[in-house]
Design a protein around this motif. Structure first.
Motif, PDB file in Angstrom:
ATOM      1  N   TRP A   3       0.824  -1.197   0.000  1.00 53.34           N
ATOM      2  CA  TRP A   3       0.000   0.000   0.000  1.00 53.34           C
ATOM      3  C   TRP A   3       0.861   1.252   0.000  1.00 53.34           C
ATOM      4  CZ3 TRP A   3      -0.811  -3.900   3.679  1.00 53.34           C
ATOM      5  CH2 TRP A   3      -2.008  -4.629   3.553  1.00 53.34           C
ATOM      6  N   GLN A  27     -10.225 -13.699   3.706  1.00 49.29           N
ATOM      7  CA  GLN A  27     -10.691 -12.452   3.096  1.00 49.29           C
ATOM      8  C   GLN A  27     -12.049 -12.005   3.628  1.00 49.29           C
ATOM      9  OE1 GLN A  27      -8.854 -10.594   1.275  1.00 49.29           O
ATOM     10  NE2 GLN A  27      -7.455 -11.835   0.096  1.00 49.29           N
ATOM     11  N   ALA A  81      -9.341  -4.273   7.107  1.00 50.46           N
ATOM     12  CA  ALA A  81      -9.348  -3.767   5.732  1.00 50.46           C
ATOM     13  C   ALA A  81     -10.164  -2.481   5.615  1.00 50.46           C
ATOM     14  CB  ALA A  81      -9.888  -4.832   4.785  1.00 50.46           C
ATOM     15  N   GLY A  82     -11.214  -2.366   6.398  1.00 52.23           N
ATOM     16  CA  GLY A  82     -12.038  -1.157   6.377  1.00 52.23           C
ATOM     17  C   GLY A  82     -11.231   0.077   6.753  1.00 52.23           C
ATOM     18  N   TYR A  83     -10.402  -0.040   7.767  1.00 53.62           N
ATOM     19  CA  TYR A  83      -9.549   1.086   8.162  1.00 53.62           C
ATOM     20  C   TYR A  83      -8.504   1.362   7.086  1.00 53.62           C
ATOM     21  CZ  TYR A  83      -6.638   4.288  10.764  1.00 53.62           C
ATOM     22  OH  TYR A  83      -5.939   5.408  11.142  1.00 53.62           O
ATOM     23  N   ILE A  84      -7.896   0.309   6.593  1.00 57.56           N
ATOM     24  CA  ILE A  84      -6.840   0.471   5.587  1.00 57.56           C
ATOM     25  C   ILE A  84      -7.375   1.233   4.370  1.00 57.56           C
ATOM     26  CG2 ILE A  84      -5.352  -0.774   3.977  1.00 57.56           C
ATOM     27  CD1 ILE A  84      -5.107  -2.946   6.214  1.00 57.56           C
ATOM     28  N   LYS A  85      -8.571   0.887   3.921  1.00 57.11           N
ATOM     29  CA  LYS A  85      -9.160   1.555   2.750  1.00 57.11           C
ATOM     30  C   LYS A  85      -9.293   3.059   2.960  1.00 57.11           C
ATOM     31  CE  LYS A  85     -11.593  -2.495   1.114  1.00 57.11           C
ATOM     32  NZ  LYS A  85     -12.868  -3.186   0.979  1.00 57.11           N
ATOM     33  N   LYS A  86      -9.469   3.495   4.187  1.00 53.14           N
ATOM     34  CA  LYS A  86      -9.630   4.917   4.489  1.00 53.14           C
ATOM     35  C   LYS A  86      -8.320   5.693   4.402  1.00 53.14           C
ATOM     36  CE  LYS A  86     -13.463   4.150   7.680  1.00 53.14           C
ATOM     37  NZ  LYS A  86     -13.878   4.272   9.094  1.00 53.14           N
ATOM     38  N   VAL A 106      -5.457   4.645   2.503  1.00 51.94           N
ATOM     39  CA  VAL A 106      -4.623   4.203   1.385  1.00 51.94           C
ATOM     40  C   VAL A 106      -4.854   5.044   0.140  1.00 51.94           C
ATOM     41  CG1 VAL A 106      -4.380   2.297  -0.265  1.00 51.94           C
ATOM     42  CG2 VAL A 106      -4.301   1.851   2.159  1.00 51.94           C
ATOM     43  N   SER A 144      -3.037   3.978  -2.842  1.00 46.24           N
ATOM     44  CA  SER A 144      -3.053   2.930  -3.872  1.00 46.24           C
ATOM     45  C   SER A 144      -2.610   1.601  -3.273  1.00 46.24           C
ATOM     46  CB  SER A 144      -2.160   3.302  -5.060  1.00 46.24           C
ATOM     47  OG  SER A 144      -0.812   3.396  -4.669  1.00 46.24           O
ATOM     48  N   ARG A 145      -2.943   0.533  -3.997  1.00 47.59           N
ATOM     49  CA  ARG A 145      -2.704  -0.830  -3.482  1.00 47.59           C
ATOM     50  C   ARG A 145      -2.340  -1.732  -4.657  1.00 47.59           C
ATOM     51  NH1 ARG A 145      -6.432  -5.133  -3.526  1.00 47.59           N
ATOM     52  NH2 ARG A 145      -6.182  -6.626  -1.836  1.00 47.59           N
TER      53      ARG A 145
END
Length: 100
Positions: free
Chosen positions: A8, A74, A83-88, A90, A92-93
């Motif tokens: 990320w 997953q 993953a919910g926190y990471i999406k906020k 990030v 790019s991935r």
């Protein structure tokens, strides 16, 4: 064995925290999944120190016995929460999954 690698690039600031703070949160939350999700054989999260423009900020290296175990991971609620926190935070991935 299945290897699951994710990298990320983080936003400079997100969720009221710096990139460095969010990298630590990601590391701690993902590595804590080992004790919560039985399908994880191995998990390691590294925080990058290379300042190249091509470098990503955080990398996840994880190992599962089967593709089905990876699929189960997953959708596990503990992973979904992390993953919910990471999406906020990030920008790019990139991901790679492969059999070993």
């Amino acid at each position: 064995m299945v290897k699951h690698i994710v990298m990320w690039k983080l936003k400079e600031e997100a969720e009221g925290k710096t990139k460095k703070e969010n990298a630590e949160i990601i590391k701690n939350s993902l590595e804590s999944l080992k004790n919560k999700i039985s399908e994880i054989v191995e998990i390691e999260v590294g925080i990058n120190w290379n300042d190249s423009d091509a470098a990503y900020d955080v990398v996840l290296y994880s190992v599962f016995n089967t593709r089905e175990d990876l699929d189960s991971y997953q959708v596990n609620p503990h992973h979904v929460e992390a993953a919910g926190y990471i999406k906020k935070v990030v920008e790019s991935r990139i991901v790679a999954d492969y059999d070993k």
